[in-house]
Design a protein around this motif. Structure first.
Motif, PDB file in Angstrom:
ATOM      1  N   GLY A 168      50.063 148.122  77.626  1.00 42.32           N
ATOM      2  CA  GLY A 168      50.530 148.106  76.252  1.00 42.32           C
ATOM      3  C   GLY A 168      52.012 148.366  76.133  1.00 42.32           C
ATOM      4  N   TRP A 169      52.561 147.887  75.025  1.00 41.84           N
ATOM      5  CA  TRP A 169      53.902 148.239  74.619  1.00 41.84           C
ATOM      6  C   TRP A 169      53.790 149.212  73.450  1.00 41.84           C
ATOM      7  CZ3 TRP A 169      58.590 147.519  76.714  1.00 41.84           C
ATOM      8  CH2 TRP A 169      58.733 146.546  77.707  1.00 41.84           C
ATOM      9  N   TYR A 170      54.590 150.249  73.511  1.00 41.25           N
ATOM     10  CA  TYR A 170      54.618 151.278  72.497  1.00 41.25           C
ATOM     11  C   TYR A 170      56.048 151.406  71.974  1.00 41.25           C
ATOM     12  CZ  TYR A 170      50.294 152.678  74.890  1.00 41.25           C
ATOM     13  OH  TYR A 170      49.037 152.703  75.459  1.00 41.25           O
ATOM     14  N   ARG A 171      56.188 152.003  70.809  1.00 43.22           N
ATOM     15  CA  ARG A 171      57.530 152.274  70.307  1.00 43.22           C
ATOM     16  C   ARG A 171      57.554 153.600  69.566  1.00 43.22           C
ATOM     17  NH1 ARG A 171      58.103 147.470  65.725  1.00 43.22           N
ATOM     18  NH2 ARG A 171      56.622 148.328  64.184  1.00 43.22           N
ATOM     19  N   GLN A 172      58.729 154.197  69.592  1.00 43.90           N
ATOM     20  CA  GLN A 172      58.920 155.471  68.907  1.00 43.90           C
ATOM     21  C   GLN A 172      60.228 155.416  68.135  1.00 43.90           C
ATOM     22  OE1 GLN A 172      58.901 158.964  71.444  1.00 43.90           O
ATOM     23  NE2 GLN A 172      58.324 160.268  69.715  1.00 43.90           N
ATOM     24  N   ALA A 173      60.115 155.459  66.834  1.00 40.35           N
ATOM     25  CA  ALA A 173      61.285 155.492  65.964  1.00 40.35           C
ATOM     26  C   ALA A 173      61.741 156.939  65.799  1.00 40.35           C
ATOM     27  CB  ALA A 173      60.952 154.880  64.610  1.00 40.35           C
TER      28      ALA A 173
END
Length: 114
Positions: free
Chosen positions: A35-40
């Motif tokens: 998976g690809w995850y992101r954190q703003a």
């Protein structure tokens, strides 16, 4: 020990595109759901896309139709093609297994200006 190295981030104007890469070692990406995850800033890290070991893909609603996750078995690399970028896509992007169980890499910063 498995290692994940993300790259390809940068600064882009709204509507632009970026292609992220996640080079894996110590784990075979084609045998795992990735998976690809992101954190703003100030927010939790969230999954945005994943690809199963069988090649099925899924996306969160906010990126459907704009992002595409793929993998290259020979390069043992997972990619995230991001089109139609929006300012709200600004975040640090990470890859990991689906249901993350590996040590997180450094991530790659994506900044979308309006």
């Amino acid at each position: 020990q498995a290692q994940l190295v993300e790259s390809g981030g940068g600064l882009v104007q709204a509507g632009g595109s970026l292609s992220l890469s996640c080079a894996a070692s110590g784990i075979t990406v084609s045998l795992n759901s990735m998976g690809w995850y992101r954190q703003a800033p100030g927010k939790q890290r969230d999954l945005v896309a994943y690809i199963s070991s069988l090649g099925f893909t899924n996306y969160v609603d906010s990126v459907k139709g704009r992002f595409t996750i793929t993998r290259d078995t020979a390069r043992n690399t997972v990619y995230l093609q991001m089109n139609g970028l929006k300012p709200e896509d600004t975040a640090v992007y990470y890859c990991n297994t689906f249901g993350p169980r590996l040590e997180w890499g450094a991530g790659t910063q994506v900044t979308v200006s309006s």
